[in-house]
Design an enzyme around this catalytic site. Structure first.
Site, PDB file in Angstrom:
ATOM      1  N   GLY A  46      -8.303 -11.359 -64.058  1.00 33.72           N
ATOM      2  CA  GLY A  46      -7.176 -10.346 -63.844  1.00 33.72           C
ATOM      3  C   GLY A  46      -7.016  -9.373 -64.872  1.00 33.72           C
ATOM      4  N   ALA A  89     -10.253   4.261 -72.879  1.00 33.66           N
ATOM      5  CA  ALA A  89     -10.589   5.852 -72.773  1.00 33.66           C
ATOM      6  C   ALA A  89     -11.656   5.922 -71.288  1.00 33.66           C
ATOM      7  CB  ALA A  89     -11.467   6.266 -73.858  1.00 33.66           C
ATOM      8  N   LYS A 105      -7.425  13.401 -71.014  1.00 33.30           N
ATOM      9  CA  LYS A 105      -8.754  13.503 -71.863  1.00 33.30           C
ATOM     10  C   LYS A 105      -9.759  14.618 -71.284  1.00 33.30           C
ATOM     11  CE  LYS A 105     -12.328  10.723 -73.083  1.00 33.30           C
ATOM     12  NZ  LYS A 105     -13.155   9.289 -72.979  1.00 33.30           N
ATOM     13  N   PRO A 140     -17.792  17.656 -73.650  1.00 33.31           N
ATOM     14  CA  PRO A 140     -16.825  18.167 -72.444  1.00 33.31           C
ATOM     15  C   PRO A 140     -16.917  17.519 -71.123  1.00 33.31           C
ATOM     16  CG  PRO A 140     -17.938  20.104 -72.532  1.00 33.31           C
ATOM     17  CD  PRO A 140     -18.911  19.099 -73.570  1.00 33.31           C
ATOM     18  N   VAL A 156      -9.854 -21.440 -63.749  1.00 38.63           N
ATOM     19  CA  VAL A 156     -10.985 -22.252 -63.176  1.00 38.63           C
ATOM     20  C   VAL A 156     -11.534 -23.211 -63.879  1.00 38.63           C
ATOM     21  CG1 VAL A 156     -12.966 -21.730 -61.632  1.00 38.63           C
ATOM     22  CG2 VAL A 156     -10.987 -20.213 -61.448  1.00 38.63           C
ATOM     23  N   LEU A 173     -17.058  -6.822 -67.482  1.00 37.05           N
ATOM     24  CA  LEU A 173     -17.747  -7.346 -68.567  1.00 37.05           C
ATOM     25  C   LEU A 173     -18.838  -8.640 -68.068  1.00 37.05           C
ATOM     26  CD1 LEU A 173     -14.924  -7.171 -71.392  1.00 37.05           C
ATOM     27  CD2 LEU A 173     -16.976  -5.485 -70.942  1.00 37.05           C
ATOM     28  N   ILE A 214     -15.497   1.267 -67.972  1.00 34.79           N
ATOM     29  CA  ILE A 214     -14.450   1.421 -66.652  1.00 34.79           C
ATOM     30  C   ILE A 214     -15.106   2.046 -65.526  1.00 34.79           C
ATOM     31  CG2 ILE A 214     -12.348   2.138 -65.805  1.00 34.79           C
ATOM     32  CD1 ILE A 214     -11.269   1.253 -68.583  1.00 34.79           C
ATOM     33  N   GLY A 234     -27.327   9.011 -61.042  1.00 33.14           N
ATOM     34  CA  GLY A 234     -26.754   8.672 -62.433  1.00 33.14           C
ATOM     35  C   GLY A 234     -25.552   9.318 -63.033  1.00 33.14           C
TER      36      GLY A 234
HETATM   37  C1  LIG Z   1     -14.650  -3.187 -78.282  1.00 32.99           C
HETATM   38  C2  LIG Z   1     -14.554  -2.681 -76.768  1.00 32.99           C
HETATM   39  C3  LIG Z   1     -14.004  -1.344 -76.610  1.00 32.99           C
HETATM   40  C4  LIG Z   1     -14.075  -0.969 -75.407  1.00 32.99           C
HETATM   41  N1  LIG Z   1     -13.583   0.344 -74.887  1.00 32.99           N
HETATM   42  C5  LIG Z   1     -13.936   0.904 -73.721  1.00 32.99           C
HETATM   43  C6  LIG Z   1     -13.281   2.148 -73.244  1.00 32.99           C
HETATM   44  O1  LIG Z   1     -12.912   2.926 -74.232  1.00 32.99           O
HETATM   45  N2  LIG Z   1     -13.661   2.547 -72.135  1.00 32.99           N
HETATM   46  C7  LIG Z   1     -14.115   1.787 -71.132  1.00 32.99           C
HETATM   47  O2  LIG Z   1     -14.286   2.264 -70.171  1.00 32.99           O
HETATM   48  N3  LIG Z   1     -14.438   0.586 -71.466  1.00 32.99           N
HETATM   49  C8  LIG Z   1     -14.259   0.011 -72.747  1.00 32.99           C
HETATM   50  N4  LIG Z   1     -14.549  -1.232 -72.844  1.00 32.99           N
HETATM   51  C9  LIG Z   1     -14.622  -2.206 -71.865  1.00 32.99           C
HETATM   52  C10 LIG Z   1     -13.464  -2.590 -71.095  1.00 32.99           C
HETATM   53  O3  LIG Z   1     -12.546  -3.112 -72.210  1.00 32.99           O
HETATM   54  C11 LIG Z   1     -13.643  -3.255 -69.934  1.00 32.99           C
HETATM   55  O4  LIG Z   1     -14.727  -2.994 -69.236  1.00 32.99           O
HETATM   56  C12 LIG Z   1     -12.464  -3.669 -69.228  1.00 32.99           C
HETATM   57  O5  LIG Z   1     -11.438  -3.958 -70.084  1.00 32.99           O
HETATM   58  C13 LIG Z   1     -12.635  -4.718 -68.386  1.00 32.99           C
HETATM   59  O6  LIG Z   1     -12.670  -6.214 -68.701  1.00 32.99           O
HETATM   60  P1  LIG Z   1     -12.811  -7.349 -67.641  1.00 32.99           P
HETATM   61  O7  LIG Z   1     -11.634  -7.213 -66.712  1.00 32.99           O
HETATM   62  O8  LIG Z   1     -14.219  -7.285 -67.221  1.00 32.99           O
HETATM   63  O9  LIG Z   1     -12.615  -8.673 -68.621  1.00 32.99           O
HETATM   64  P2  LIG Z   1     -11.034  -9.075 -69.222  1.00 32.99           P
HETATM   65  O10 LIG Z   1     -10.192  -8.078 -69.690  1.00 32.99           O
HETATM   66  O11 LIG Z   1     -11.549 -10.179 -70.268  1.00 32.99           O
HETATM   67  O12 LIG Z   1     -10.638 -10.081 -68.092  1.00 32.99           O
HETATM   68  C14 LIG Z   1     -11.326 -11.360 -67.555  1.00 32.99           C
HETATM   69  C15 LIG Z   1     -10.207 -12.099 -66.724  1.00 32.99           C
HETATM   70  O13 LIG Z   1     -10.735 -13.501 -66.288  1.00 32.99           O
HETATM   71  C16 LIG Z   1     -10.042 -14.383 -66.666  1.00 32.99           C
HETATM   72  N5  LIG Z   1     -10.575 -15.633 -66.873  1.00 32.99           N
HETATM   73  C17 LIG Z   1     -11.583 -16.069 -67.678  1.00 32.99           C
HETATM   74  N6  LIG Z   1     -12.046 -17.078 -67.596  1.00 32.99           N
HETATM   75  C18 LIG Z   1     -11.227 -17.755 -66.508  1.00 32.99           C
HETATM   76  C19 LIG Z   1     -11.079 -18.673 -66.060  1.00 32.99           C
HETATM   77  N7  LIG Z   1     -11.809 -19.949 -66.169  1.00 32.99           N
HETATM   78  N8  LIG Z   1     -10.226 -19.124 -64.803  1.00 32.99           N
HETATM   79  C20 LIG Z   1      -9.400 -17.777 -64.429  1.00 32.99           C
HETATM   80  N9  LIG Z   1      -9.475 -16.815 -65.049  1.00 32.99           N
HETATM   81  C21 LIG Z   1     -10.290 -16.622 -66.216  1.00 32.99           C
HETATM   82  C22 LIG Z   1      -8.977 -13.850 -67.744  1.00 32.99           C
HETATM   83  O14 LIG Z   1      -7.991 -14.445 -67.997  1.00 32.99           O
HETATM   84  C23 LIG Z   1      -8.777 -12.248 -67.417  1.00 32.99           C
HETATM   85  O15 LIG Z   1      -7.893 -12.241 -66.432  1.00 32.99           O
HETATM   86  C24 LIG Z   1     -14.589  -1.861 -74.166  1.00 32.99           C
HETATM   87  C25 LIG Z   1     -14.870  -3.132 -74.636  1.00 32.99           C
HETATM   88  C26 LIG Z   1     -14.952  -3.287 -75.630  1.00 32.99           C
HETATM   89  C27 LIG Z   1     -15.369  -4.871 -76.054  1.00 32.99           C
END
Ligand SMILES: Cc1cc2nc3c(=O)[nH]c(=O)nc-3n(C[C@H](O)[C@H](O)[C@H](O)COP(=O)(O)OP(=O)(O)OC[C@H]3O[C@@H](n4cnc5c(N)ncnc54)[C@H](O)[C@@H]3O)c2cc1C
Length: 508
Positions: A18, A56, A84, A102, A191, A339, A352, A440
């Protein structure tokens, strides 16, 4: 994947996770497919939490929001968002350099010849100035101004787009509200088990810590770096790109806002990586992306803290990552979005965008039955291209540098880069031409901004430019530059625009 003979209807999608990826996926599927009767369940664990960075974005997010019916004012106020218009790169090719990538055009094309070619021919003329001054979003960034673009293609105000900078901790809850209002069922819990069909290997259900079992036809793995389904269960494999992009850690910290609210993100090169600065309405997001092979966590944290422009609002947090992607983003009946599917460092705010592309392509290829081998192959082909092209664009920032003040920059400057990138750099160097892709993310203006910003200077220009004589081009350039300057000066101050248009967080 189930064989064609045993194909059954896809009726139940289960999204695990989530964070930004999970809630964007669930909200996107519910908005676009909810009326088909498709059931969407999202499982998330509050105890595990979300990665909490990723603030961002790129202009494409506006299209996503508009498509699924997100109200911009409501969204911006709820997530403390700012506008932005681009990304400023400081100290990249040489210390003291600054350029803006830009979200918009440079000048106007003439007789089918891109504007930068005219500029390129004349650029040593003392009256011509840098290419930046012919880009409205760059001029607006430098003046701290903002206005929504015009729909009139004849207006210079139609030559740019915009994205947002928002609070990552407020974005997923906002999307959750949107998704739940459109029928997504949310289950809180961790999970602990993943069950697969003994013949096909498809995932059939997951088990939660409290014993609940949730079955589904398609599973979307949005578990972030855990990759719970795509890797831990399905063992899909990971393609590492750390030779090209050796940054593998980040330290992140918010601080108090200082100075005017700028309509752009800043990326400042450091000794072993770079630092980001993302201005939000209520605070500034900061981070330092670095390579653990070239600096220590303590030194990276110190470099970040020493360069904040306001008081720290939390303790710095270290995140570890491996640059690359899963060998298959769609494997069996599991699609990895966010991720869990891969990560390219945040230099160009692409993560994102990749989530959004994952959702859009899933919608375009959404299978009606469990016989989806062809759809999965097409999905993987397209997403691989997206990842690879972003990878090349990111490498360009590091590789095309004159910096030799640290082992990190010496490595980046001298490393071997993918052939696809070398070809692009050589073509630009020879004639200022950009080999454009059919598919792309980054289009010609983006490549121009970064190639020139990284001091790759074309030695020639497109010969078609010579159809106009130099005086004519000079007059045209001078008129355009003045026009850009006046148009940007006529825009609102960015902070004022937010408060006078009902977009400030107090409106939420
Ligand atoms: C340092 C850094 C900087 C970033 N900056 C940018 C940016 O500027 N712009 C951009 O576009 N992107 C950026 N990103 C990427 C961005 O943060 C992610 O793409 C975005 O937040 C999506 O994350 P996510 O939902 O995949 O993972 P998460 O936010 O980690 O969510 C994972 C989810 O899975 C759940 N989960 C995990 N295991 C279980 C389990 N066993 N059971 C139930 N639930 C579980 C967690 O509770 C959570 O809800 C950055 C990433 C990093 C590391």
């Amino acid at each position: 994947m189930s064989g064609a003979g045993s194909a059954k209807r896809v009726k139940q999608v289960v999204v695990i996770g989530g964070g930004t990826a999970g809630w964007m996926t669930a909200a996107g599927l519910a908005s676009m497919l909810g009326s088909t009767g498709l059931k969407i369940t999202l499982i998330e664990s509050d105890a595990i939490g979300i990665v909490g960075v990723g603030e961002a974005t790129l202009p494409h997010i506006k299209l996503f929001n508009d498509t699924i019916g997100v109200d911009e004012a409501e969204f911006m106020a709820a997530t403390s968002a700012t506008f932005k218009l681009g990304i400023e790169f400081v100290d990249w090719a040489r210390k003291g350099d600054s350029y803006i990538h830009p979200f918009g055009e440079f000048g106007l094309a003439n007789q089918g010849v891109p504007f930068h070619q005219y500029w390129s021919k004349m650029r040593n003329d003392p009256d011509v100035g840098p290419l930046d001054e012919y880009s409205l979003p760059v001029v607006a960034c430098r003046k701290g101004k903002f206005q929504r673009p015009s729909d009139d293609p004849r207006s210079v105000l139609s030559t740019y787009r915009y994205a947002y900078q928002f609070d990552a901790l407020q974005y997923a809850p906002f999307m959750r509200k949107h998704g739940e209002a459109r029928g997504v069922t949310r289950i809180e819990g961790k999970v602990t088990g993943v069950h697969q069909d003994s013949e096909s290997g498809d995932i059939t259900s997951v088990t939660l810590e409290d014993g609940q079992q949730i079955a589904g036809d398609l599973f979307v793995d949005c578990t972030g770096f855990f990759g719970l389904l795509i890797e831990k269960a399905l063992e899909t494999g990971y393609e590492s790109w750390s030779d090209f992009l050796p940054c593998d850690r980040a330290v992140a910290v918010p601080c108090e806002s200082a100075g005017p609210l700028l309509p752009y993100t800043r990326a400042t090169a450091d000794k072993a990586g770079w630092r980001w600065r993302i201005p939000l309405q209520h605070r500034t997001g900061n981070g330092h992306v670095y390579s653990s092979g070239f600096t220590s966590d303590d030194a990276a944290q110190q470099a970040l803290v020493d360069n904040l422009d306001g008081k720290l609002l939390a303790d710095p947090r270290i995140l570890r990552f491996a640059t690359g992607k899963r060998r298959k983003l769609w494997n069996r009946n599991c699609i990895a979005i966010g991720l869990s599917g891969g990560f390219l460092e945040p230099l160009e705010s692409t993560s994102i965008y990749l989530i959004q592309e994952g959702i859009t392509k899933l919608l375009e290829l959404f299978p009606d039955t469990s016989d989806f081998t062809v759809e999965a192959e097409e999905y993987n082909r397209k997403m691989d291209l997206e990842f690879e092209r972003i990878r090349d664009f990111l490498i360009l920032h590091y590789h095309a540098t004159e910096r030799d003040d640290s082992d990190f920059w010496n490595y980046m400057r001298t490393m071997k880069v993918p052939a696809s990138l070398t070809e692009k750099m050589e073509l630009f160097r020879a004639s200022g031409r950009i080999a454009s892709y059919d598919h792309g993310l980054f289009l010609v203006p983006s490549w121009i901004a970064v190639l020139l910003g990284q001091r790759i200077e074309p030695t020639g220009y497109d010969w078609r430019v010579d159809q106009l004589d130099a005086d004519e081009i000079r007059r045209h350039l001078a008129g355009l530059r003045t026009h850009m300057d006046q148009a940007a000066s006529g825009m609102d101050d960015h902070g004022e625009f937010l408060s006078t248009n009902g977009l400030a967080m107090s409106a939420a």
